[in-house]
Design an enzyme around this catalytic site. Structure first.
Site, PDB file in Angstrom:
ATOM      1  N   HIS A 118       0.846  -1.192   0.000  1.00  0.00           N
ATOM      2  CA  HIS A 118       0.000   0.000   0.000  1.00  0.00           C
ATOM      3  C   HIS A 118       0.883   1.244   0.000  1.00  0.00           C
ATOM      4  O   HIS A 118       1.990   1.218   0.551  1.00  0.00           O
ATOM      5  CB  HIS A 118      -0.914   0.018   1.231  1.00  0.00           C
ATOM      6  CG  HIS A 118      -2.091   0.913   1.060  1.00  0.00           C
ATOM      7  ND1 HIS A 118      -2.065   2.242   1.398  1.00  0.00           N
ATOM      8  CD2 HIS A 118      -3.323   0.687   0.530  1.00  0.00           C
ATOM      9  CE1 HIS A 118      -3.235   2.783   1.104  1.00  0.00           C
ATOM     10  NE2 HIS A 118      -4.017   1.879   0.577  1.00  0.00           N
ATOM     11  N   ASP A 145      -8.034  -5.490  -0.948  1.00  0.00           N
ATOM     12  CA  ASP A 145      -8.350  -6.332  -2.104  1.00  0.00           C
ATOM     13  C   ASP A 145      -7.881  -7.781  -1.959  1.00  0.00           C
ATOM     14  O   ASP A 145      -8.242  -8.630  -2.771  1.00  0.00           O
ATOM     15  CB  ASP A 145      -7.715  -5.732  -3.362  1.00  0.00           C
ATOM     16  CG  ASP A 145      -8.259  -4.346  -3.663  1.00  0.00           C
ATOM     17  OD1 ASP A 145      -9.464  -4.140  -3.444  1.00  0.00           O
ATOM     18  OD2 ASP A 145      -7.480  -3.480  -4.107  1.00  0.00           O
TER      19      ASP A 145
END
Ligand code: HAX
Length: 434
Positions: free
Chosen positions: A316, A371
């Site tokens: 991320h 996700d």
């Protein structure tokens, strides 16, 4: 209307705070920009303002100060439901206060009143080539609704600047009301022989989406509510939020702005990672004829990295710990279907992949993002057509970005226009620093 009244009541003090900061403290420096930030996707440059959510690198998202578990606990629920009304979440994002049950239901009722999707949208979707990606269809549907924009109409009739936000709120409610039916229609049109399911008046926004998808299992309504809540907002710098804000800053209406945001969400490094992730899990499953051993999975992860690909769902730009949106979904799966193969596999990846990424030494964050698991939950319920997954993300995301768009208008946030430099200018700065 309750949302307009509630926002209206607090607007003078918000405007005053912003005005004071701008006027009296406008010269205060909050950040510096390095050459690597300018070359590296503006990472971590503090130059956007939102009060709707904040992502702490370690703790993860807080929506208006609340963590995901706090939010799920505090937002009102339909009797018998495990997860809150999504209408309550929208109220909370827009107003900044936890709604009562009646207030959450009032938003749900506003959505019901505004939910009719014009027939030309379905006609347009049906006219597209069969191979069109669901995200393209979804973004087109949102853009095609632009003909209904109240903001665009009223702006051209001379709407006062102080009232821009009211028209933006109208548009946002009108648009978000229609999203579950549009999303489910795309799913049924593409994968279920075109057999659309009509919405039911007695169901809430989240449960209606589940119903129109055609999933019979009653717990899917709760997964839908959970999914649609946790994907809604992730502060302002991610691609979908920033693209929406940027386009909206030109006073483009919510349809133009959110369609742009969706086009960004469709990128594999952003929202499309949920489809890529399930694809990766299925590749593993196929190769090993089921859930593999940890050693086999480790080798598969290395093979992916060695072939120059990323492991989808991991890493991320801001987070440096397991994404709490991952954890919320993992808890749901552990409670309802701990033995489902695809869920077990996603959890095994959680054990095996972070140490591999650490050993490789490239990713700053080796932990899973939202996700990494969402697809495995959908898969369990029979929603296996993974190129649809980003549409679900996009239904939720439009709640957050539209709430931000209303507030951006309310606070008179200006058109965005950062400044660019040439490479030679950077070199000159570098020489000076030397
Ligand atoms: N697998 C392999 N390599 C990875 C990686 C992963 N999951 N995550 C990061 N890296 C690599 C980067 O590609 C980069 O390599 P290069 O130096 O060769 O370019 C390096 O590690 C440093 O990257 P970073 O600073 O840690 O990460 P960024 O801020 O540049 O990018 C991404 C963040 C999310 C795009 C990145 O971690 C990634 O590509 N992850 C996989 C795709 C994914 O899951 N995307 C969804 C993110 C969440 C989201 O927005 N959802 O919508």
């Amino acid at each position: 209307m309750i949302l307009a009244d509630k926002i209206s009541a607090q607007l003078p003090s918000w405007r005053e705070r912003t005005k004071k900061l701008n006027k009296e403290f406008g010269e205060v420096v909050i950040d510096k920009v390095t050459i690597s930030q300018a070359l590296g996707g503006m990472r971590n440059i503090k130059s956007l303002v939102t009060d709707i959510s904040y992502v702490d690198p370690v703790e993860g998202i807080r929506f208006r100060g609340y963590t995901i578990p706090e939010l799920i606990n505090k937002l009102p629920k339909l009797r018998g439901a495990e997860m809150p009304y999504v209408g309550g979440l929208y109220y909370f994002l827009l107003v900044g206060e936890v709604p009562t049950r009646a207030q959450a239901v009032e938003v749900e009722n506003e959505w019901k009143k505004r939910s009719k999707v014009p027939a030309y949208i379905f006609k347009m979707l049906k006219s597209m080539p069969a191979e069109t990606h669901p995200m393209t269809l979804y973004s087109m549907a949102v853009l095609a609704l632009q003909t209904q924009s109240e903001f665009a109409r009223q702006y051209h009739e001379g709407l006062k600047k102080d009232d821009f936000w009211l028209a933006m709120l109208e548009d946002s409610l009108n648009l978000t009301a229609k999203l579950p039916e549009i999303g489910a229609y795309i799913y049924r049109m593409k994968y279920k022989g075109g057999k659309a399911i009509k919405p039911k008046k007695n169901l809430d926004w989240g449960a209606n989406f589940a119903h129109m998808m055609g999933v019979e299992d009653p717990t899917y309504a709760d997964l839908s509510r959970l999914y649609l809540i946790i994907h809604s907002d992730h502060e302002s710098g991610n691609v979908s939020a920033h693209a929406t804000h940027l386009v909206g800053s030109a006073l483009s209406d919510i349809y133009y702005a959110t369609s742009a945001g969706l086009n960004g969400l469709a990128g594999p490094l952003h929202g499309l990672a949920n489809q890529e992730c399930l694809g990766w899990l299925l590749d593993v499953y196929k190769k090993f004829n089921g859930v593999p051993s940890k050693d086999e999975l480790r080798q598969f992860a290395w093979d992916t990295l060695n072939s120059g690909q990323v492991i989808p769902g991991y890493g991320h730009a801001v987070l440096r710990k397991t994404d709490p949106r991952f954890t919320a979904q993992a808890e749901f799966g552990s409670k309802h279907f701990p033995n489902s193969d695809m869920f077990r596999l996603a959890m095994m990846v959680y054990e095996v992949v972070p140490p591999v990424l650490v050993e490789q030494g490239k990713a700053k964050d080796p932990w899973p993002n939202v996700d990494a698991i969402s697809g495995s939950l959908q898969y369990h319920y029979g929603v296996k057509e993974f190129d649809f997954y980003t549409v679900m993300f996009g239904i939720s995301r439009l709640l957050g970005v539209s709430a931000n768009a209303v507030w951006a208008r309310a606070l008179g946030q200006p058109i965005e226009r950062p400044k660019s430099l040439t490479t030679a200018m950077l070199e000159a700065e570098a020489a000076k620093a030397k």
